[in-house]
Each structure stands twice: as C-alpha cells, then as structure tokens.
Design a protein around this motif. Structure first.
Motif, PDB file in Angstrom:
ATOM      1  N   ALA A 167       0.837  -1.206   0.000  1.00  0.00           N
ATOM      2  CA  ALA A 167       0.000   0.000   0.000  1.00  0.00           C
ATOM      3  C   ALA A 167       0.871   1.255   0.000  1.00  0.00           C
ATOM      4  CB  ALA A 167      -0.924   0.001   1.215  1.00  0.00           C
ATOM      5  N   VAL A 168       1.938   1.241   0.783  1.00  0.00           N
ATOM      6  CA  VAL A 168       2.863   2.374   0.820  1.00  0.00           C
ATOM      7  C   VAL A 168       3.552   2.519  -0.533  1.00  0.00           C
ATOM      8  CG1 VAL A 168       5.025   3.209   1.839  1.00  0.00           C
ATOM      9  CG2 VAL A 168       3.215   2.299   3.318  1.00  0.00           C
ATOM     10  N   LEU A 169       4.037   1.422  -1.071  1.00  0.00           N
ATOM     11  CA  LEU A 169       4.737   1.453  -2.346  1.00  0.00           C
ATOM     12  C   LEU A 169       3.821   1.951  -3.462  1.00  0.00           C
ATOM     13  CD1 LEU A 169       7.411   0.841  -3.744  1.00  0.00           C
ATOM     14  CD2 LEU A 169       6.581  -1.478  -4.138  1.00  0.00           C
ATOM     15  N   ARG A 170       2.583   1.523  -3.445  1.00  0.00           N
ATOM     16  CA  ARG A 170       1.628   1.972  -4.478  1.00  0.00           C
ATOM     17  C   ARG A 170       1.470   3.486  -4.452  1.00  0.00           C
ATOM     18  NH1 ARG A 170      -4.649   0.222  -5.292  1.00  0.00           N
ATOM     19  NH2 ARG A 170      -4.883   1.222  -7.320  1.00  0.00           N
ATOM     20  N   ARG A 171       1.366   4.063  -3.260  1.00  0.00           N
ATOM     21  CA  ARG A 171       1.252   5.531  -3.150  1.00  0.00           C
ATOM     22  C   ARG A 171       2.506   6.214  -3.664  1.00  0.00           C
ATOM     23  NH1 ARG A 171      -2.558   2.631  -0.645  1.00  0.00           N
ATOM     24  NH2 ARG A 171      -4.450   3.820  -0.233  1.00  0.00           N
ATOM     25  N   LEU A 172       3.659   5.622  -3.389  1.00  0.00           N
ATOM     26  CA  LEU A 172       4.909   6.224  -3.842  1.00  0.00           C
ATOM     27  C   LEU A 172       5.100   6.084  -5.353  1.00  0.00           C
ATOM     28  CD1 LEU A 172       7.287   5.189  -0.946  1.00  0.00           C
ATOM     29  CD2 LEU A 172       6.262   7.431  -1.378  1.00  0.00           C
TER      30      LEU A 172
ATOM     31  N   VAL B 191      11.196  14.342   5.594  1.00  0.00           N
ATOM     32  CA  VAL B 191      11.888  13.433   4.692  1.00  0.00           C
ATOM     33  C   VAL B 191      10.860  13.003   3.658  1.00  0.00           C
ATOM     34  CG1 VAL B 191      13.110  11.243   4.456  1.00  0.00           C
ATOM     35  CG2 VAL B 191      13.413  12.622   6.522  1.00  0.00           C
ATOM     36  N   PHE B 192      11.224  13.130   2.397  1.00  0.00           N
ATOM     37  CA  PHE B 192      10.337  12.742   1.311  1.00  0.00           C
ATOM     38  C   PHE B 192      10.851  11.459   0.687  1.00  0.00           C
ATOM     39  CE2 PHE B 192       9.489  17.184   1.860  1.00  0.00           C
ATOM     40  CZ  PHE B 192       8.117  17.265   1.681  1.00  0.00           C
ATOM     41  N   TYR B 193       9.937  10.563   0.373  1.00  0.00           N
ATOM     42  CA  TYR B 193      10.271   9.269  -0.200  1.00  0.00           C
ATOM     43  C   TYR B 193       9.677   9.170  -1.587  1.00  0.00           C
ATOM     44  CZ  TYR B 193      11.451   8.084   4.580  1.00  0.00           C
ATOM     45  OH  TYR B 193      12.017   8.081   5.824  1.00  0.00           O
ATOM     46  N   ARG B 194      10.403   8.458  -2.457  1.00  0.00           N
ATOM     47  CA  ARG B 194       9.896   8.164  -3.795  1.00  0.00           C
ATOM     48  C   ARG B 194      10.485   6.836  -4.230  1.00  0.00           C
ATOM     49  NH1 ARG B 194      13.892   9.715  -7.737  1.00  0.00           N
ATOM     50  NH2 ARG B 194      15.434  11.081  -6.818  1.00  0.00           N
ATOM     51  N   VAL B 195       9.899   6.251  -5.250  1.00  0.00           N
ATOM     52  CA  VAL B 195      10.429   4.977  -5.736  1.00  0.00           C
ATOM     53  C   VAL B 195      11.805   5.226  -6.330  1.00  0.00           C
ATOM     54  CG1 VAL B 195       8.193   3.866  -6.098  1.00  0.00           C
ATOM     55  CG2 VAL B 195       9.233   5.171  -7.949  1.00  0.00           C
ATOM     56  N   SER B 196      12.659   4.232  -6.237  1.00  0.00           N
ATOM     57  CA  SER B 196      14.028   4.383  -6.735  1.00  0.00           C
ATOM     58  C   SER B 196      14.028   4.433  -8.252  1.00  0.00           C
ATOM     59  CB  SER B 196      14.901   3.236  -6.241  1.00  0.00           C
ATOM     60  OG  SER B 196      14.488   2.030  -6.836  1.00  0.00           O
ATOM     61  N   ASN B 197      15.108   4.917  -8.801  1.00  0.00           N
ATOM     62  CA  ASN B 197      15.229   5.055 -10.248  1.00  0.00           C
ATOM     63  C   ASN B 197      15.107   3.722 -10.971  1.00  0.00           C
ATOM     64  OD1 ASN B 197      15.602   7.782  -9.889  1.00  0.00           O
ATOM     65  ND2 ASN B 197      17.832   7.646  -9.911  1.00  0.00           N
TER      66      ASN B 197
ATOM     67  N   GLU C 143       7.615   2.525 -13.861  1.00  0.00           N
ATOM     68  CA  GLU C 143       6.161   2.541 -13.695  1.00  0.00           C
ATOM     69  C   GLU C 143       5.579   1.175 -13.994  1.00  0.00           C
ATOM     70  OE1 GLU C 143       4.075   5.727 -15.645  1.00  0.00           O
ATOM     71  OE2 GLU C 143       5.726   7.105 -15.243  1.00  0.00           O
ATOM     72  N   GLU C 144       6.156   0.479 -14.973  1.00  0.00           N
ATOM     73  CA  GLU C 144       5.667  -0.847 -15.342  1.00  0.00           C
ATOM     74  C   GLU C 144       5.854  -1.828 -14.190  1.00  0.00           C
ATOM     75  OE1 GLU C 144       6.318  -4.275 -18.752  1.00  0.00           O
ATOM     76  OE2 GLU C 144       7.529  -2.464 -18.800  1.00  0.00           O
ATOM     77  N   ILE C 145       7.005  -1.778 -13.542  1.00  0.00           N
ATOM     78  CA  ILE C 145       7.258  -2.665 -12.397  1.00  0.00           C
ATOM     79  C   ILE C 145       6.307  -2.324 -11.269  1.00  0.00           C
ATOM     80  CG2 ILE C 145       8.939  -3.324 -10.626  1.00  0.00           C
ATOM     81  CD1 ILE C 145      11.120  -2.966 -12.774  1.00  0.00           C
ATOM     82  N   CYS C 146       6.087  -1.038 -11.020  1.00  0.00           N
ATOM     83  CA  CYS C 146       5.130  -0.616  -9.990  1.00  0.00           C
ATOM     84  C   CYS C 146       3.746  -1.179 -10.286  1.00  0.00           C
ATOM     85  CB  CYS C 146       5.043   0.907  -9.927  1.00  0.00           C
ATOM     86  SG  CYS C 146       6.170   1.653  -8.757  1.00  0.00           S
ATOM     87  N   ALA C 147       3.329  -1.082 -11.545  1.00  0.00           N
ATOM     88  CA  ALA C 147       2.006  -1.571 -11.923  1.00  0.00           C
ATOM     89  C   ALA C 147       1.893  -3.082 -11.714  1.00  0.00           C
ATOM     90  CB  ALA C 147       1.718  -1.208 -13.376  1.00  0.00           C
ATOM     91  N   ILE C 148       2.939  -3.813 -12.042  1.00  0.00           N
ATOM     92  CA  ILE C 148       2.919  -5.253 -11.868  1.00  0.00           C
ATOM     93  C   ILE C 148       2.869  -5.619 -10.396  1.00  0.00           C
ATOM     94  CG2 ILE C 148       4.319  -7.354 -12.109  1.00  0.00           C
ATOM     95  CD1 ILE C 148       5.292  -6.141 -14.819  1.00  0.00           C
TER      96      ILE C 148
END
Length: 92
Positions: free
Chosen positions: A27-32, A75-81, A85-90
């Motif tokens: 759930a956290v990763l999806r938001r990020l 502290v701001f978080y974001r998905v790593s480089n 987006e495709e990996i996030c979607a999967i």
C-alpha cells in the motif's frame, strides 16, 4: 534453456521479494509509485499509523525500492530510479 543457478544471488532475490510480501508495504509502495510523499501524507493516504509507515519505509529503503530526500522539516520518499512505472504496476 539453461539456468545459471550458480550466478544467481537467490538469497538477495528472496530477501527483496520478502520485503514485498506485506500488504501494508505494498500500500505504501503503491502511493509512492504515484509520486514523492512524506510520512504524514502516507499516513493520511493509507490509514496506517506513523510508526507503522516509518517501519515499512525503512524496509523498502533498505531493499532499494525507495529513496529518501531530506529537507529542513520532512523526509520525502519516492520509488528508486530502478523501479519503473511498469514494475510498480505489476507489483501493485
């Protein structure tokens, strides 16, 4: 097709997959995947407690799924480089 089991770091792969094997972390990763957020925003969006979100971010950060950027107040978080987006979607 031959598998190169000797060269595959299975322990690393298993640890990284284990980090994703939690509904709250997903759930956290999806938001990020939708953009950079601070802990407060993630708490509001997920309904999880601050300590819980922080714990999950620490795990995701440790496995390289997210990166952190500090400013004077948050502290701001974001998905790593490496996380497209495709990996996030999967995953999500």
């Amino acid at each position: 097709m031959a598998f190169e089991s000797e060269s595959m770091p299975f322990e690393l792969v298993a640890r990284r997959l284990k980090a994703l094997a939690d509904a709250s972390r997903l759930a956290v990763l999806r938001r990020l995947c939708r953009g950079e957020k601070c802990v407060t925003e993630l708490v509001e969006e997920t309904g999880l407690g601050q300590a819980n979100v922080s714990k999950h971010l620490r795990i995701l950060l440790g496995e390289g799924y997210v990166i952190a950027r500090r400013n004077p107040r948050n502290v701001f978080y974001r998905v790593s480089n490496g996380m497209s987006e495709e990996i996030c979607a999967i995953i999500c």
